[in-house]
Design an enzyme around this catalytic site. Structure first.
Site, PDB file in Angstrom:
ATOM      1  N   HIS A 165     -48.758-110.186  37.443  1.00  0.00           N
ATOM      2  CA  HIS A 165     -47.823-111.079  36.754  1.00  0.00           C
ATOM      3  C   HIS A 165     -47.210-112.019  37.793  1.00  0.00           C
ATOM      4  CE1 HIS A 165     -43.772-111.243  34.285  1.00  0.00           C
ATOM      5  NE2 HIS A 165     -44.367-112.427  34.363  1.00  0.00           N
TER       6      HIS A 165
ATOM      7  N   MET B 111     -44.834-114.649  38.906  1.00  0.00           N
ATOM      8  CA  MET B 111     -43.583-115.368  38.607  1.00  0.00           C
ATOM      9  C   MET B 111     -43.349-116.309  39.782  1.00  0.00           C
ATOM     10  SD  MET B 111     -41.614-112.109  37.066  1.00  0.00           S
ATOM     11  CE  MET B 111     -42.838-111.026  37.772  1.00  0.00           C
TER      12      MET B 111
ATOM     13  N   MET C 133     -43.262-112.332  42.883  1.00  0.00           N
ATOM     14  CA  MET C 133     -42.140-113.285  42.767  1.00  0.00           C
ATOM     15  C   MET C 133     -41.987-114.056  44.074  1.00  0.00           C
ATOM     16  SD  MET C 133     -39.303-110.928  40.854  1.00  0.00           S
ATOM     17  CE  MET C 133     -39.781-109.677  39.639  1.00  0.00           C
TER      18      MET C 133
ATOM     19  N   ASP D 105     -45.756-107.193  39.918  1.00  0.00           N
ATOM     20  CA  ASP D 105     -44.856-108.340  39.763  1.00  0.00           C
ATOM     21  C   ASP D 105     -44.771-109.139  41.052  1.00  0.00           C
ATOM     22  OD1 ASP D 105     -43.795-108.155  37.049  1.00  0.00           O
ATOM     23  OD2 ASP D 105     -43.026-106.211  37.701  1.00  0.00           O
TER      24      ASP D 105
HETATM   25  C1  DX5 Z   1     -39.230-108.467  35.536  1.00  0.00           C
HETATM   26  C2  DX5 Z   1     -40.633-107.968  35.716  1.00  0.00           C
HETATM   27  C3  DX5 Z   1     -40.902-106.687  35.035  1.00  0.00           C
HETATM   28  C4  DX5 Z   1     -40.065-105.509  35.514  1.00  0.00           C
HETATM   29  C5  DX5 Z   1     -39.794-104.677  34.304  1.00  0.00           C
HETATM   30  O1  DX5 Z   1     -39.127-109.767  35.941  1.00  0.00           O
HETATM   31  O2  DX5 Z   1     -41.567-108.905  35.220  1.00  0.00           O
HETATM   32  O3  DX5 Z   1     -42.285-106.339  35.061  1.00  0.00           O
HETATM   33  O4  DX5 Z   1     -40.674-104.734  36.498  1.00  0.00           O
HETATM   34  O5  DX5 Z   1     -38.890-103.691  34.635  1.00  0.00           O
HETATM   35  P1  DX5 Z   1     -38.152-102.805  33.523  1.00  0.00           P
HETATM   36  O6  DX5 Z   1     -39.230-102.121  32.731  1.00  0.00           O
HETATM   37  O7  DX5 Z   1     -37.348-101.880  34.346  1.00  0.00           O
HETATM   38  O8  DX5 Z   1     -37.352-103.741  32.664  1.00  0.00           O
HETATM   39 ZN    ZN Z   2     -43.691-108.220  34.985  1.00  0.00          ZN
END
Ligand code: DX5
Ligand code: ZN
Length: 214
Positions: free
Chosen positions: A68, A70, A39, A37
Site C-alpha cells: 500500500h 501512501m 509512507m 504500508d
Molecule cells: C494506515 C495504514 C493501515 C494501518 C491499519 O494508514 O494504511 O494499513 O496499518 O492499522 P489499524 O488496523 O490498526 O487501523
Molecule cells: Zn494500509
C-alpha cells in the site's frame, strides 16, 4: 458479494525488530496476504518502510505481499517495488493526475503485479468508477492514512456499497480501524478483503483474531 474474505494483516503493527517472527505468526494463523504500508512523509505525515525492507520481507514471506503506497509520485517507485517482490501494488487516487491513472494501472500490470487504487476518507466513490474495469482492487480507507490504531470512520462504509453496485468482480479492500465488529459492517456492504494491524497484532490469540474477520 459472496466468497472468500482475504485477510491482510498490516505489519505496521508488528515488532520491526522481530519482523520475520511476526510475519510467520500471521502466516501460520490463516493470513492470506501481508499488508505493507509504505509512507513517505509527504503524502502522509509519517515515514515507515521502503524498498529494501520489502525486498527483505519477500525473502521470508510465503504469502503474497500487498503493498500500500501512501506516497507522492507512485509511478517512480513501481519498478523498484516490483523487483522487491510486491504482488499487489496499490497507489492513491489523490497522488496521481486523473488522466495518468489508466496508464499507471497498465504500467503496474506490465510487471505482473495486481493493480490497486486507494481512496482517502474524503474522496467520493464516484471518482473511481471509471477505473473499476481496469483495476484488480479498490482500497477504501476508513481512517486518514498515516497511522495504525485509529478509529474506524463508519460513514466511509457506504462507499463500499456504491462501488460494489458498479462491479461484482473487483476486490474491495478496507483499511483502518478494522476489528470483528467493523469487519461485519464492511463485509455487509460488499468488501471482500480486510486489512487489520492493531486488531491482529495486539491480540492475545492471533489465529482467533484472523478467523473472526473471515
Ligand atoms: C494506515 C495504514 C493501515 C494501518 C491499519 O494508514 O494504511 O494499513 O496499518 O492499522 P489499524 O488496523 O490498526 O487501523
Ligand atoms: Zn494500509
Amino acid at each position: 458479494m459472496k466468497g472468500k474474505i482475504i485477510v491482510s494483516p498490516s505489519i505496521l503493527s508488528a515488532d520491526f525488530a522481530n519482523l520475520e517472527r511476526d510475519i510467520h505468526r500471521v502466516e501460520v494463523s490463516g493470513a492470506d496476504w501481508l499488508h505493507v504500508d509504505v509512507m513517505d512523509g509527504h503524502f502522509v505525515p509519517n515515514i515507515t518502510i521502503g524498498v529494501p525492507v520489502v525486498a527483505s520481507v519477500k525473502k521470508v514471506a510465503k504469502i503474497p505481499l500487498d503493498v500500500h503506497l501512501m506516497i507522492e509520485n507512485p509511478r517512480k517507485y513501481v519498478e523498484p517495488f516490483a523487483h522487491a517482490g510486491a504482488d499487489i501494488l496499490t497507489f492513491h487516487y489523490e497522488a496521481v493526475k486523473e488522466d495518468e491513472i489508466s496508464d499507471l494501472i497498465k504500467y503496474i500490470k506490465s510487471f505482473g503485479m495486481k493493480a490497486g487504487m486507494s481512496i482517502k476518507p474524503k474522496t467520493h466513490a464516484d471518482k473511481c468508477f471509471m477505473f473499476l474495469e481496469e483495476l484488480d482492487m479498490l482500497l477504501v480507507m476508513t481512517v486518514e492514512p498515516g497511522f495504525g490504531g485509529q478509529m474506524f470512520m463508519a460513514d466511509c462504509a457506504e462507499k463500499i456499497n456504491q462501488i460494489r453496485e458498479k462491479s461484482e468482480d473487483i476486490i474491495i479492500q478496507v483499511d483502518g480501524g478494522i476489528n470483528k465488529e467493523t469487519a461485519e459492517i464492511c463485509k455487509g456492504n460488499g468488501a471482500n478483503s480486510l486489512v487489520a494491524g492493531s486488531y491482529i497484532y495486539k491480540s492475545d490469540n492471533i489465529e482467533k483474531a484472523i478467523l473472526s474477520l473471515k
